[in-house]
Design an enzyme around this catalytic site. Structure first.
Site, PDB file in Angstrom:
ATOM      1  N   ARG A 243       5.016 -13.086 -17.364  1.00 44.14           N
ATOM      2  CA  ARG A 243       4.987 -14.480 -16.922  1.00 44.14           C
ATOM      3  C   ARG A 243       6.012 -15.235 -17.766  1.00 44.14           C
ATOM      4  O   ARG A 243       6.150 -14.968 -18.979  1.00 44.14           O
ATOM      5  CB  ARG A 243       3.606 -15.101 -17.154  1.00 44.14           C
ATOM      6  CG  ARG A 243       2.510 -14.593 -16.245  1.00 44.14           C
ATOM      7  CD  ARG A 243       2.709 -15.023 -14.789  1.00 44.14           C
ATOM      8  NE  ARG A 243       1.603 -14.595 -13.947  1.00 44.14           N
ATOM      9  CZ  ARG A 243       1.557 -13.435 -13.281  1.00 44.14           C
ATOM     10  NH1 ARG A 243       2.566 -12.579 -13.349  1.00 44.14           N
ATOM     11  NH2 ARG A 243       0.505 -13.149 -12.537  1.00 44.14           N
ATOM     12  N   GLU A 272       8.820 -21.668 -12.276  1.00 45.83           N
ATOM     13  CA  GLU A 272       9.273 -20.882 -11.117  1.00 45.83           C
ATOM     14  C   GLU A 272       9.126 -21.740  -9.879  1.00 45.83           C
ATOM     15  O   GLU A 272       8.088 -22.395  -9.735  1.00 45.83           O
ATOM     16  CB  GLU A 272       8.416 -19.609 -10.956  1.00 45.83           C
ATOM     17  CG  GLU A 272       8.722 -18.597 -12.007  1.00 45.83           C
ATOM     18  CD  GLU A 272       7.913 -17.306 -11.855  1.00 45.83           C
ATOM     19  OE1 GLU A 272       7.182 -17.156 -10.846  1.00 45.83           O
ATOM     20  OE2 GLU A 272       8.007 -16.462 -12.745  1.00 45.83           O
ATOM     21  N   HIS A 291      10.698 -13.075  -9.387  1.00 45.94           N
ATOM     22  CA  HIS A 291       9.306 -12.633  -9.569  1.00 45.94           C
ATOM     23  C   HIS A 291       8.916 -11.604  -8.494  1.00 45.94           C
ATOM     24  O   HIS A 291       8.018 -11.850  -7.677  1.00 45.94           O
ATOM     25  CB  HIS A 291       8.352 -13.839  -9.543  1.00 45.94           C
ATOM     26  CG  HIS A 291       7.039 -13.556 -10.211  1.00 45.94           C
ATOM     27  ND1 HIS A 291       6.361 -14.476 -10.972  1.00 45.94           N
ATOM     28  CD2 HIS A 291       6.280 -12.427 -10.219  1.00 45.94           C
ATOM     29  CE1 HIS A 291       5.233 -13.936 -11.416  1.00 45.94           C
ATOM     30  NE2 HIS A 291       5.163 -12.696 -10.975  1.00 45.94           N
TER      31      HIS A 291
HETATM   32  C1  GLV Z   1       2.400 -10.526 -10.305  1.00 43.57           C
HETATM   33  O1  GLV Z   1       3.012 -11.256 -11.010  1.00 43.57           O
HETATM   34  C2  GLV Z   1       1.087 -10.057 -10.614  1.00 43.57           C
HETATM   35  O2  GLV Z   1       0.482 -10.551 -11.570  1.00 43.57           O
HETATM   36  O3  GLV Z   1       0.596  -9.171  -9.913  1.00 43.57           O
END
Ligand code: GLV
Length: 332
Positions: A243, A272, A291
């Site tokens: 993250r 984001e 992401h």
């Molecule tokens: C994606 O970021 C997840 O946490 O699966």
């Protein structure tokens, strides 16, 4: 389960998990948000009030305000392994089960981590950007000289399923692997020959590549800041697929600009999407993706189906494959 029950399920994005939605429709009254963007907050609050289950994406905030308005809500099923968008303690207090999707995405994320390492270290993305900008005008490899990945030292921060899958791939690259993790993993040390370090600082200072695989929590927010970047070697690269807020983005910008570290590859940013005028986007020695580390078409299906199984388990009072707070159960 085989009958349609009167239980109501709300899915915050229709287009992401069509198979899971079709499956759930066999059993429940399922409503979906049809737009590609997240439902506005007022819709979320309304849906929380009306539904027994909500399937969320990582951008859907589930906090006390929402839970206070959700008397019949039994489960929030996050289609993600991360769960920092959900206040799990509050959910537990409200008797709401929370689930995530571990065990189905770690291999895809590990593939992607290596993609990022290779892209940034070997200037694959930089070279591609230069070509698209019309800058490849003659045969000259010197502006694109990269750093080898094979035979180097990889530092893994967080040796969960994803970290372990990354360590397994690192063996094929003849890498030495160091790791720092909340929980020591002797079985991974035995199987993969990785070396545990008792502190993060040693991993940072001894690695050529540092890859983050910790969930975002109060403890891991800005786990990499100016001090930690200073500990890294000037030829080292930082990789982040967790993250964005695990890294202090301002400190990273300064470190990349000053040459404190050589480069970074991020699948996650803070915020984001990253704004187009973010200073990080002005740097040549960074690769950023939107992401998508888990986002292969096969893995997204598995995540969807696991999310559906969690909803079915919670609403039918049977086993949930991946419940984060079983103590919240109100009873089926
Ligand atoms: C994606 O970021 C997840 O946490 O699966």
């Amino acid at each position: 389960m085989s009958e349609i029950s009167d239980k109501k399920v709300f899915v915050t994005r229709e287009h992401i998990i069509p198979d899971a939605i079709a499956h759930l429709k066999q059993f429940f009254d399922v409503a979906v948000w049809e737009e590609r963007s997240a439902p506005p907050r007022e819709v979320m609050l309304q849906k929380a009030q009306e539904n027994d289950a909500i399937i969320t994406e990582i951008t859907d905030l589930v906090d006390k305000e929402l839970l206070d308005k959700a008397p019949r809500l039994k489960i929030v099923a996050n289609r993600a392994v991360g769960m920092d968008n959900i206040d799990i303690d509050e959910a537990t207090k409200h008797g709401v089960l929370v689930s995530n999707t571990p065990g189905v995405l770690h291999e895809s994320c590990a593939d992607f981590t290596f993609g990022l390492m290779l892209s940034v270290a070997r200037n694959i993305t930089y070279g591609d950007r230069q070509i698209h900008a019309g800058e490849w005008k003659m045969f000259d490899q010197i502006p694109y000289l990269g750093t080898d990945v094979h035979g180097t030292t990889l530092g893994i921060v967080g040796m969960g399923l994803i970290g372990t899958a990354v360590a397994r791939r690192a063996r094929a690259f003849d890498m030495k692997v160091l790791y720092f993790s909340r929980t020591r993993r002797p079985e991974v040390e035995d199987q993969l020959g990785v070396e545990w370090k008792p502190d993060l600082d040693s991993v940072l200072s001894e690695s050529d590549f540092v890859s983050l695989h910790v969930p975002l929590t109060a403890e891991t927010e800005h786990i990499i800041g100016a001090r930690e970047l200073d500990l890294m070697q000037p030829h080292a690269f930082l990789i982040n697929t967790t993250r964005g807020p695990t890294i202090d983005a301002g400190a990273l910008y300064l470190a990349l600009k000053a040459g404190t570290i050589k480069g970074a590859a991020l699948d996650v940013t803070d915020p984001e999407p990253i704004p187009i005028d973010d200073p990080l986007l002005t740097l040549p020695n960074i690769v950023i993706s939107p992401h998508i580390a888990s986002a292969s078409s096969s893995t997204i299906k598995k995540m969807g189906m696991l999310t559906a199984q969690n909803v079915i388990g919670a609403l039918s009072g049977t086993q949930m494959p991946s419940c984060l707070n079983p103590e919240a159960s109100k009873g089926a």
